[in-house]
Write a protein that holds these residues in place. Structure first.
Motif, mmCIF file in Angstrom:
data_model
loop_
_atom_site.group_PDB
_atom_site.id
_atom_site.type_symbol
_atom_site.label_atom_id
_atom_site.label_comp_id
_atom_site.label_asym_id
_atom_site.label_seq_id
_atom_site.Cartn_x
_atom_site.Cartn_y
_atom_site.Cartn_z
ATOM 1 N N ARG A 346 0.952 -1.038 -0.002
ATOM 2 C CA ARG A 346 -0.040 -0.069 0.308
ATOM 3 C C ARG A 346 0.791 1.259 0.176
ATOM 4 O O ARG A 346 0.303 2.341 -0.346
ATOM 5 N N ASN A 349 0.973 1.182 -3.514
ATOM 6 C CA ASN A 349 -0.331 1.174 -4.088
ATOM 7 C C ASN A 349 -1.353 1.025 -3.152
ATOM 8 O O ASN A 349 -1.397 -0.089 -2.404
ATOM 9 N N PRO A 350 -2.090 2.183 -2.783
ATOM 10 C CA PRO A 350 -3.064 2.299 -1.799
ATOM 11 C C PRO A 350 -4.155 1.105 -1.463
ATOM 12 O O PRO A 350 -4.707 0.763 -0.574
ATOM 13 N N PHE A 351 -4.252 0.225 -2.807
ATOM 14 C CA PHE A 351 -5.380 -0.810 -2.843
ATOM 15 C C PHE A 351 -4.831 -1.976 -2.753
ATOM 16 O O PHE A 351 -5.671 -3.120 -2.975
ATOM 17 N N ASP A 352 -3.475 -2.254 -2.867
ATOM 18 C CA ASP A 352 -3.062 -3.675 -2.537
ATOM 19 C C ASP A 352 -2.448 -3.823 -1.107
ATOM 20 O O ASP A 352 -1.957 -2.929 -0.373
ATOM 21 N N GLU A 353 -3.105 -4.815 -0.385
ATOM 22 C CA GLU A 353 -2.708 -5.175 0.951
ATOM 23 C C GLU A 353 -1.468 -6.147 1.162
ATOM 24 O O GLU A 353 -1.301 -6.339 2.299
#
Length: 509
Positions: A346, A349-353
């Protein structure tokens, strides 16, 4: 001296190009950025280069030619007559190289030993009859003999007819291990008065002991600084050291040491001499087993600490309070292992955990347990830990979530990555441009520190350490505090070309 390709040649055979005025000025400016006002080994090994004189190689090697300390001392013990004539150029009979014989002929001529000079010139001609350097050396010796007012003795002139000669044959050092047909490698006997039996006093006297394990060297590797050690010992030392244990010159990378050519001449001599030593044979068997493990184990399974970026050679401090990471510290302390530091995706990439693919393996140098703060885990009650760690090597995750502990600690299978070595891999490498960028970085850092308060400078040194001499570590050291976004730093962490890293940082500064 022994070159990075494993060939042992005379010092006089290695011709390093004379530096231009521009290069000399650049090196002088670089030296001024060091407290000693001299270029350290770590830097001279990176910004200089020379062409290998060995016929089987002819590659361009980086670094400054340095004498092979062990092999050079052995040659002087075994061939005192030859080395007395050649003060700095050691000639080993049967080496297959013409140049040392020509050098020896010239020096014999200076000592008015005309007959010997002619015979050595003839040997040089027999080695390479396709050029006339040997014949010219003979004619010069005859001329000097006549000028001295002496009668020239009748010595057979080899001319261009070498069909009946049993002259020197070039021996490829890489083929000595397999023993090619028609080539006989003669190892001289152990010097008189030296015993290589069950005790180690004889090997210490000859100087053939490894500086790390203190046994006669097994599978000797000669580093660019001229010191030799066992290959397995050097691989083991990579876990904790980054420099030669004798002179502190930088060590090659782990991957380079795995494929670093063996010093064939030294290895052959020691193997022949130590045949009857049972202790050494056992050590040799142990090293063979360890080497098989190193070659087979290219991937490691380690726990991951998803937290922050770390760079090789740097230190970190952590307050470990989560139960899963308490388990991680306990395992590393018990097994003297490493854990992986990487960032959560994140951050990129803010949408990847998930966590990042590239990271750094670190080992624990110091730890302090706070027993007043205990928590139950799968390993029993464990305290809070304050740890100081040091980054060892970079890795790439090849398989995620190999195992997940009950506390949620992730384990992954990783592969070690290292910087490319221009001695063994075809990479674009401009030593002059590399030196220019190193100078830019060092000068900019010095100017930045000069403008700060002395107390703040001291805090920076305490937090990040002194500016390293090794150019590869210099780029990682600068990445700790040079203003860059996390994505750029992550990309540079995965970069395996030190020239590109230092160029990017120099441009950014």
């Amino acid at each position: 001296m022994t070159l990075p390709c494993g060939a042992s040649v005379c010092t006089a055979c290695v011709k390093q190009p004379a530096p231009t005025d521009e290069q000399l000025a650049l090196e002088a400016d670089l030296a001024k950025t060091f407290e000693s006002n001299t270029l350290p080994h770590a830097l001279s090994f990176s910004i200089r280069s020379f062409r290998c004189p060995a016929k089987h190689c002819r590659r361009k090697h980086t670094g400054t030619p340095v004498a092979d300390w062990v092999l050079g001392s052995l040659v002087r013990v075994l061939f005192p007559t030859e080395t007395k004539v050649l003060d700095d150029a050691v000639v080993v009979p049967g080496s297959g190289l013409q140049l040392p014989l020509l050098v020896r002929s010239r020096r014999l001529l200076r000592e008015a030993r005309f007959e010997e000079a002619i015979r050595v010139a003839d040997e040089a001609h027999v080695l390479n009859p396709w050029n006339r350097r040997g014949l010219i050396a003979r004619r010069i010796a005859e001329l000097r003999w006549r000028e001295a007012g002496l009668d020239v003795m009748e010595i057979d002139d080899p001319g261009m007819d070498t069909g009946g000669s049993d002259g020197g044959v070039f021996v490829d050092p890489f083929k000595l291990k397999q023993g090619p047909p028609g080539v006989v490698v003669t190892v001289p006997p152990v010097p008189q008065g030296v015993s290589l039996g069950s005790t180690s006093s004889g090997s210490q006297e000859l100087g053939i002991d490894c500086p790390l394990c203190l046994n006669p060297v097994v599978g000797p590797i000669t580093l660019k600084c001229g010191h030799s050690a066992c290959r397995v010992c050097l691989l083991d030392s990579c876990k904790t050291l980054t420099a030669c244990g004798v002179c502190r010159a930088p060590l090659p990378t782990f991957e380079s040491l795995l494929k670093y050519p063996e010093n064939v001449v030294l290895g052959k001599v020691i193997s022949e001499w130590m045949k009857g030593n049972e202790g050494w044979m056992k050590v040799k068997e142990e090293h063979a087993k360890e080497m098989e493990k190193y070659q087979a184990q290219t991937e490691y399974t380690i726990p991951l600490f998803v937290c922050t970026l770390a760079f090789p050679g740097t230190k970190q401090e952590f307050n470990i309070f989560e139960p899963r990471y308490r388990v991680m510290v306990k395992e590393c302390l018990d097994e003297d292992g490493v854990f992986g530091l990487c960032i959560p995706k994140r951050s990129l990439n803010p949408f990847d955990e998930k966590y990042s693919v590239y990271g750094t393996a670190v080992s624990i140098e110091m730890s302090e347990a706070v027993m007043l703060d205990l928590q139950e885990t799968s390993k029993g009650p464990l305290p809070r830990y304050y740890i100081q760690s040091k980054s060892r090597f970079r890795f790439k995750i090849v398989e995620e979530d190999v195992f997940i502990s009950p506390e949620g600690l992730h384990y992954a299978k990783v592969k070690r990555i290292e910087d490319v070595d221009p001695d063994y891999e075809d990479v674009s490498y401009d030593s002059f441009e590399y030196a220019v960028n190193i100078l830019k970085v060092r000068q900019n850092v010095h100017s930045m520190l000069t403008g700060l308060d002395p107390i703040r400078v001291q805090l920076l040194i305490q937090g990040y350490g002194k500016m390293p001499d090794d150019p590869a570590l210099l780029s990682f050291w600068a990445l700790q505090w040079v203003p860059m976004n996390i994505k750029t730093k992550y990309e540079l962490l995965s970069c395996i070309n030190p020239c590109e890293r230092i160029r990017y940082i120099a441009d950014r500064l």
